[in-house]
Scaffold this motif. Structure first.
Motif, PDB file in Angstrom:
ATOM      1  N   PRO A 155       3.850  12.081 -14.567  1.00 49.40           N
ATOM      2  CA  PRO A 155       4.078  12.145 -15.904  1.00 49.40           C
ATOM      3  C   PRO A 155       3.632  10.612 -16.588  1.00 49.40           C
ATOM      4  N   SER A 156       3.698   9.716 -15.643  1.00 52.68           N
ATOM      5  CA  SER A 156       3.279   8.579 -15.992  1.00 52.68           C
ATOM      6  C   SER A 156       2.194   7.858 -15.108  1.00 52.68           C
ATOM      7  N   PRO A 157       0.834   8.011 -15.135  1.00 54.50           N
ATOM      8  CA  PRO A 157      -0.144   7.470 -14.191  1.00 54.50           C
ATOM      9  C   PRO A 157       0.017   5.960 -14.115  1.00 54.50           C
ATOM     10  N   THR A 158       0.247   5.239 -15.424  1.00 55.15           N
ATOM     11  CA  THR A 158       0.438   3.658 -14.994  1.00 55.15           C
ATOM     12  C   THR A 158       1.765   3.352 -14.208  1.00 55.15           C
ATOM     13  N   SER A 180      -9.603  13.894  -4.856  1.00 58.83           N
ATOM     14  CA  SER A 180     -10.464  14.703  -5.857  1.00 58.83           C
ATOM     15  C   SER A 180      -9.790  14.944  -7.351  1.00 58.83           C
ATOM     16  N   ASP A 181     -10.673  14.822  -8.405  1.00 56.50           N
ATOM     17  CA  ASP A 181     -10.200  15.108  -9.685  1.00 56.50           C
ATOM     18  C   ASP A 181      -9.458  16.333  -9.837  1.00 56.50           C
ATOM     19  N   GLU A 182      -9.774  17.316  -9.054  1.00 56.15           N
ATOM     20  CA  GLU A 182      -9.196  18.947  -9.064  1.00 56.15           C
ATOM     21  C   GLU A 182      -7.615  18.467  -8.593  1.00 56.15           C
ATOM     22  N   PHE A 183      -7.612  17.558  -7.509  1.00 58.99           N
ATOM     23  CA  PHE A 183      -6.245  17.474  -6.919  1.00 58.99           C
ATOM     24  C   PHE A 183      -5.249  17.016  -8.238  1.00 58.99           C
ATOM     25  N   VAL A 184      -5.834  15.765  -8.319  1.00 58.33           N
ATOM     26  CA  VAL A 184      -4.971  15.074  -9.461  1.00 58.33           C
ATOM     27  C   VAL A 184      -4.729  16.056 -10.781  1.00 58.33           C
ATOM     28  N   GLU A 185      -5.622  16.621 -11.228  1.00 58.28           N
ATOM     29  CA  GLU A 185      -5.375  17.624 -12.252  1.00 58.28           C
ATOM     30  C   GLU A 185      -4.202  18.507 -12.169  1.00 58.28           C
ATOM     31  N   ALA A 186      -4.151  19.442 -10.863  1.00 67.18           N
ATOM     32  CA  ALA A 186      -3.387  20.185 -10.513  1.00 67.18           C
ATOM     33  C   ALA A 186      -2.045  19.453 -10.427  1.00 67.18           C
ATOM     34  N   ARG A 193       0.969  -1.231   0.074  1.00 67.02           N
ATOM     35  CA  ARG A 193       0.096   0.027  -0.157  1.00 67.02           C
ATOM     36  C   ARG A 193       0.825   1.227  -0.120  1.00 67.02           C
ATOM     37  N   CYS A 194       2.062   1.139  -0.604  1.00 70.83           N
ATOM     38  CA  CYS A 194       3.032   2.346  -0.496  1.00 70.83           C
ATOM     39  C   CYS A 194       2.173   3.502  -1.216  1.00 70.83           C
ATOM     40  N   PRO A 195       2.019   4.732  -0.925  1.00 70.59           N
ATOM     41  CA  PRO A 195       1.105   5.685  -1.688  1.00 70.59           C
ATOM     42  C   PRO A 195       1.512   6.302  -2.853  1.00 70.59           C
ATOM     43  N   GLY A 196       0.704   6.731  -3.617  1.00 70.03           N
ATOM     44  CA  GLY A 196       0.937   7.482  -4.712  1.00 70.03           C
ATOM     45  C   GLY A 196      -0.212   8.533  -4.760  1.00 70.03           C
ATOM     46  N   VAL A 197      -0.229   9.199  -5.850  1.00 71.10           N
ATOM     47  CA  VAL A 197      -1.214  10.079  -6.110  1.00 71.10           C
ATOM     48  C   VAL A 197      -2.476   9.683  -6.465  1.00 71.10           C
ATOM     49  N   LEU A 198      -2.397   8.461  -7.249  1.00 71.11           N
ATOM     50  CA  LEU A 198      -3.834   7.957  -7.540  1.00 71.11           C
ATOM     51  C   LEU A 198      -4.245   6.672  -6.636  1.00 71.11           C
ATOM     52  N   ARG A 199      -3.113   6.426  -5.649  1.00 78.63           N
ATOM     53  CA  ARG A 199      -3.570   5.402  -4.760  1.00 78.63           C
ATOM     54  C   ARG A 199      -3.039   5.936  -3.419  1.00 78.63           C
ATOM     55  N   PRO A 200      -3.799   6.751  -2.714  1.00 78.77           N
ATOM     56  CA  PRO A 200      -3.454   7.467  -1.468  1.00 78.77           C
ATOM     57  C   PRO A 200      -3.416   6.618  -0.047  1.00 78.77           C
ATOM     58  N   TRP A 201      -2.935   6.853   0.876  1.00 79.46           N
ATOM     59  CA  TRP A 201      -2.903   6.274   1.852  1.00 79.46           C
ATOM     60  C   TRP A 201      -3.727   7.169   2.974  1.00 79.46           C
ATOM     61  N   ILE A 202      -4.720   6.462   3.450  1.00 75.55           N
ATOM     62  CA  ILE A 202      -5.786   7.136   4.239  1.00 75.55           C
ATOM     63  C   ILE A 202      -5.247   7.115   5.670  1.00 75.55           C
ATOM     64  N   ALA A 203      -5.077   8.408   6.346  1.00 74.46           N
ATOM     65  CA  ALA A 203      -4.389   8.631   7.476  1.00 74.46           C
ATOM     66  C   ALA A 203      -5.667   9.056   8.400  1.00 74.46           C
ATOM     67  N   ASP A 204      -5.231   9.667   9.744  1.00 70.45           N
ATOM     68  CA  ASP A 204      -6.477   9.936  10.525  1.00 70.45           C
ATOM     69  C   ASP A 204      -6.363  11.431  10.057  1.00 70.45           C
ATOM     70  N   ASP A 205      -5.648  12.309   9.367  1.00 73.27           N
ATOM     71  CA  ASP A 205      -5.720  13.481   9.111  1.00 73.27           C
ATOM     72  C   ASP A 205      -6.265  13.700   7.727  1.00 73.27           C
ATOM     73  N   GLY A 206      -6.543  12.655   7.003  1.00 77.18           N
ATOM     74  CA  GLY A 206      -6.954  12.671   5.553  1.00 77.18           C
ATOM     75  C   GLY A 206      -5.920  12.013   4.662  1.00 77.18           C
ATOM     76  N   ALA A 207      -6.175  12.213   3.363  1.00 83.74           N
ATOM     77  CA  ALA A 207      -5.255  11.227   2.571  1.00 83.74           C
ATOM     78  C   ALA A 207      -3.743  11.857   2.534  1.00 83.74           C
ATOM     79  N   LEU A 208      -3.153  10.761   2.308  1.00 83.74           N
ATOM     80  CA  LEU A 208      -1.381  11.117   2.101  1.00 83.74           C
ATOM     81  C   LEU A 208      -0.996  10.482   0.926  1.00 83.74           C
ATOM     82  N   VAL A 209      -0.256  11.457  -0.146  1.00 81.40           N
ATOM     83  CA  VAL A 209       0.154  10.888  -1.521  1.00 81.40           C
ATOM     84  C   VAL A 209       1.694  11.213  -1.352  1.00 81.40           C
TER      85      VAL A 209
END
Length: 296
Positions: free
Chosen positions: A93-96, A79-85, A13-29
Motif C-alpha cells: 500500500p505504501s512503496p515509500t 521482476s516488475d511483474e512480481f511487484v505489480e502482482a 538489510r531487512c527485506p521488503g518487496v522493493l528491497r529483497p534479500w538475495i539468498a542461495d535459492d533466489g530472492a526473499l521478500v
C-alpha cells in the motif's frame, strides 16, 4: 551519544518487496501485515503469486508477517511483474514506507478477551505513519507493539508501543525497559509517532536502529520515566490450537502451521474454512476469525 552506544557496522538489510534479500535459492521478500491481518482474497492471491514467481510456499515470521522466497531476480531486483502482482493484491500500500510498517497487535484483540480492541488504533497508526515522509527513515527493524491488556505481547522486544489498562486507555512503552504516561486510546497513534520522530532527531546516524540502542535505552525520549501501571502486570500464553468462542458468540479457529511453512496444500485448506480475514500470529500460526457459532 556516548562511546558505549550500540552501533551496527553494516547496513540494515531487512527485506521488503522493493528491497529483497538475495539468498542461495533466489530472492526473499517480506510482506508487512499490520497486526498480522490479511484478507482471504489477498491470501489467495499471494498463494497464486508464490506458485508463479516463488517456491510455492508462504512463510510466517515471528513478527506476524509473511515471506516469499525462491523468487527469480535480475542483479538483486525482482521482476516488475512480481511487484505489480503484489501491489494488485493490496500488499504494497505504501512503496515509500513498506519497510517501516512494523506494527504488531495482540492477535485476538477485539474478538476474544483483552481490555479493548486495538485494531482501529493499529489502522490509524499505520495510516499516519505512511502519511509522514520523514518516518520512512526509520529502520526496517523498528517495531511498534500494541498489547490489548492481556499480556500476550508484553515480553516482546519493541521500540515503541502501548499496553491497554482499561477499555479507553493504555500505557505507553519506550524501548524494552521504560514506561510512559497513560493516554487515551484515541491519542495513541499521535503519541507513538511523536516519539518516533524524536527518536530520529536524537540518534546521530543510521547505525542506530532501535530505541534500546540509545543511551539509557531511550529514557531521554520520555523526559520523565513513569512507574509501570499495576494493571499492566499480566501475562498470557498463546491461545491453544482449535476452535475458540469469540465474545460475540461466533468462533475463531487457531490453526497450527508446522515450522511456519504455509504450504500450498495447507493454504488451500485454510482458505476453504476462512471467512473474510486471516490473522498471522507472532507464534507462526494462523487465526481464522468470525466463523459461525460453534454450537450450531
Amino acid at each position: 551519544m556516548n562511546a558505549s552506544t550500540p552501533r551496527h557496522h553494516h547496513a540494515d538489510r531487512c527485506p521488503g518487496v522493493l528491497r529483497p534479500w538475495i539468498a542461495d535459492d533466489g530472492a526473499l521478500v517480506r510482506l508487512r501485515l499490520v497486526g498480522g491481518a490479511i484478507s482471504t482474497q489477498a491470501l489467495a492471491d499471494l498463494a497464486l503469486i508464490s506458485g508463479e514467481h516463488a517456491d510455492g510456499h508462504l512463510y510466517l515470521t515471528k513478527r506476524a508477517n509473511l515471506q516469499l522466497r525462491g523468487i527469480e531476480h535480475d542483479d538483486g531486483c525482482v521482476s516488475d511483474e512480481f511487484v505489480e502482482a503484489v501491489t494488485k493484491a493490496g500488499l504494497l500500500p505504501s512503496p515509500t514506507h513498506e519497510l517501516v510498517r512494523n506494527i504488531m497487535v495482540s492477535p485476538l484483540s477485539g474478538r476474544v478477551g483483552g481490555q479493548t480492541d486495538l485494531r482501529p488504533v493499529a489502522t490509524r497508526l499505520d495510516e499516519q505513519l505512511c502519511d509522514d515522509p520523514g518516518l520512512a527513515n526509520l529502520s526496517a527493524r523498528f517495531l511498534f507493539v500494541l498489547d490489548d491488556g492481556r499480556g500476550d505481547l508484553v515480553d516482546r522486544h519493541l521500540d515503541l508501543g502501548v499496553m491497554a489498562v482499561d477499555p479507553d486507555a493504555a500505557q505507553v512503552r519506550v524501548g524494552s525497559e521504560h514506561w510512559g504516561e497513560v493516554v487515551e486510546l484515541d491519542a495513541v497513534p499521535e503519541v507513538l509517532l511523536d516519539l518516533a520522530r524524536r527518536f530520529l532527531e536524537v540518534r546521530d546516524d543510521e547505525s542506530i536502529w532501535h530505541v534500546d540502542d540509545l543511551p539509557d535505552r531511550g529514557a531521554e525520549l520520555l523526559g520523565i520515566n513513569y512507574a509501570r501501571d499495576l494493571r499492566t502486570q499480566v501475562a498470557s500464553l498463546p491461545a491453544p490450537h482449535g476452535v475458540i468462542v469469540q465474545d460475540d458468540d461466533r468462533s475463531v479457529e487457531h490453526v497450527d502451521v508446522p515450522q511456519g511453512d504455509l504450504t500450498h496444500q495447507l493454504a488451500t485448506q485454510v482458505l476453504a474454512r476462512a471467512a473474510r480475514e486471516v490473522i498471522v500470529t507472532p507464534w507462526r500460526s494462523l487465526l481464522l476469525p468470525d466463523l459461525g457459532d460453534p454450537r450450531d
